[in-house]
Design a protein around this motif. Structure first.
Motif, short mmCIF file in Angstrom:
data_model
loop_
_atom_site.label_atom_id
_atom_site.label_comp_id
_atom_site.label_asym_id
_atom_site.label_seq_id
_atom_site.Cartn_x
_atom_site.Cartn_y
_atom_site.Cartn_z
N PRO A 142 0.80 -1.23 0.00
CA PRO A 142 0.00 0.00 0.00
C PRO A 142 0.83 1.27 0.00
N THR A 143 0.27 2.30 -0.61
CA THR A 143 0.88 3.62 -0.59
C THR A 143 0.04 4.58 0.24
N ALA A 144 -0.93 4.05 0.99
CA ALA A 144 -1.81 4.87 1.82
C ALA A 144 -2.43 3.99 2.89
N PHE A 145 -3.02 4.63 3.90
CA PHE A 145 -3.95 3.93 4.77
C PHE A 145 -5.31 4.60 4.59
N TYR A 146 -6.34 4.11 5.27
CA TYR A 146 -7.70 4.45 4.88
C TYR A 146 -8.59 4.75 6.08
N LEU A 199 -3.43 0.54 8.43
CA LEU A 199 -2.27 1.30 8.86
C LEU A 199 -1.01 0.45 8.94
N ALA A 200 -1.12 -0.80 9.42
CA ALA A 200 0.07 -1.59 9.72
C ALA A 200 0.95 -1.79 8.49
N ALA A 201 0.36 -2.26 7.40
CA ALA A 201 1.16 -2.51 6.19
C ALA A 201 1.72 -1.21 5.63
N PHE A 202 0.92 -0.15 5.67
CA PHE A 202 1.39 1.15 5.16
C PHE A 202 2.58 1.66 5.96
N ALA A 203 2.44 1.68 7.29
CA ALA A 203 3.50 2.22 8.14
C ALA A 203 4.77 1.38 8.06
N ALA A 204 4.61 0.06 7.92
CA ALA A 204 5.77 -0.83 7.87
C ALA A 204 6.37 -0.96 6.47
N GLY A 205 5.63 -0.50 5.46
CA GLY A 205 6.10 -0.65 4.09
C GLY A 205 6.11 -2.08 3.62
N GLN A 206 5.20 -2.90 4.17
CA GLN A 206 5.15 -4.32 3.86
C GLN A 206 3.87 -4.65 3.07
N PRO A 207 3.88 -5.73 2.30
CA PRO A 207 2.67 -6.13 1.60
C PRO A 207 1.57 -6.51 2.59
N THR A 208 0.33 -6.25 2.22
CA THR A 208 -0.79 -6.63 3.07
C THR A 208 -0.95 -8.14 3.10
N GLU A 209 -1.50 -8.64 4.21
CA GLU A 209 -1.70 -10.08 4.36
C GLU A 209 -3.17 -10.47 4.31
N TYR A 210 -4.05 -9.49 4.13
CA TYR A 210 -5.47 -9.79 4.08
C TYR A 210 -6.13 -8.98 2.98
N GLU A 211 -7.38 -9.29 2.73
CA GLU A 211 -8.16 -8.59 1.70
C GLU A 211 -9.15 -7.65 2.37
N ALA A 212 -9.36 -6.48 1.77
CA ALA A 212 -10.36 -5.52 2.25
C ALA A 212 -11.44 -5.40 1.19
N VAL A 213 -12.67 -5.77 1.55
CA VAL A 213 -13.77 -5.87 0.59
C VAL A 213 -14.95 -5.01 1.05
N ALA A 214 -15.56 -4.30 0.13
CA ALA A 214 -16.73 -3.47 0.46
C ALA A 214 -17.94 -4.35 0.70
N ARG A 215 -18.62 -4.12 1.82
CA ARG A 215 -19.89 -4.78 2.11
C ARG A 215 -20.99 -3.76 1.84
N GLY A 216 -21.51 -3.82 0.64
CA GLY A 216 -22.42 -2.79 0.18
C GLY A 216 -21.64 -1.62 -0.40
N ALA A 217 -22.33 -0.72 -1.09
CA ALA A 217 -21.67 0.45 -1.65
C ALA A 217 -20.99 1.24 -0.53
N SER A 218 -19.72 1.53 -0.72
CA SER A 218 -18.93 2.16 0.35
C SER A 218 -18.02 3.24 -0.21
#
Length: 227
Positions: free
Chosen positions: A54-58, A90-109
């Motif tokens: 990631p290049t950001a957190f959310y 935040l964790a992957a962004f701050a550490a500069g590491q690849p994410t280990e999970y998926e983030a999926v929208a539950r409904g329009a988000s």
């Protein structure tokens, strides 16, 4: 479509909601909206997947994001449901590491994308932000470890109570007399606790009989400190 003024105010509202004890300096408030943009996701759309760097957190501005692992056999393990206006990623962004999970929208988000420039601005020029962010990250990390431990070592009833507590933290609204109103489906509760829907229903019924839960349609009232 939200207007420019609404967008300009959203980062401030998100920060106020997550860190109510901090004051956003006027100079930071003026610069921040130009460094944060909003991304809209259709239901079921992934914001990021495992391996993404990631290049950001959310922050969730509207709707809900489900953070989850998917096993090689297709089994889904939910980490948490993130609703507005909570921060995540935040964790992957701050550490500069690849994410280990998926983030999926539950409904329009909608999510706010807080990139490196915005992060540096907040860290350097918003007094107390770094300490508050570290404390929030530590609380979430501890909660996630508890759920992962529960999935491996604890009974169905113990996993059920931990999942109830997590949903209450994420979505609970005060309903009087120490009760929290939690909007969630039985299927969500079962998935978060790594239970079948039948087992989750049986445990909900037992909790209701014991006076710890009051069930409604699409929601329940919960009081975790009631024995």
């Amino acid at each position: 479509m939200p207007g420019k003024d609404a967008h300009n105010d959203t980062p401030r509202r998100v920060l106020d909601a997550n860190f109510p004890d901090l004051a956003l300096p006027a100079a930071v408030a003026a610069r921040l909206p130009a460094l944060v943009h909003c991304r809209r996701l259709a239901s079921g759309r992934s914001l990021f997947v495992p391996g993404h760097r990631p290049t950001a957190f959310y922050a969730v501005a509207a709707g809900e994001i489900e953070a989850r692992f998917t096993g090689l056999d297709g089994t889904v393990s939910v980490i948490e449901h993130v609703g507005a206006p909570r921060l995540f990623g935040l964790a992957a962004f701050a550490a500069g590491q690849p994410t280990e999970y998926e983030a999926v929208a539950r409904g329009a988000s909608e999510v706010l994308v807080i990139g490196r420039e915005a992060y540096v601005l907040l860290m350097d020029e918003m007094p107390g932000f770094a300490r508050a962010l570290l404390a929030e990250f530590a609380r979430r990390h501890d909660g996630t470890l508890r759920l992962l431990q529960a999935a491996r070592h604890q009974s169905a009833a113990e996993r059920f109570v931990l999942a109830l507590a997590q949903l209450a933290r994420e979505r609970g609204r005060a309903a009087g007399d120490g009760w929290l109103e939690v909007t969630a489906t039985q299927a969500e509760l079962a998935r978060l606790a790594h239970l079948s829907r039948q087992t989750a229903n049986e445990l909900l019924a037992s909790a209701e009989a014991a006076g710890r839960v009051r069930r409604g349609r699409g929601h329940w009232l919960w009081r975790g400190d009631r024995e």
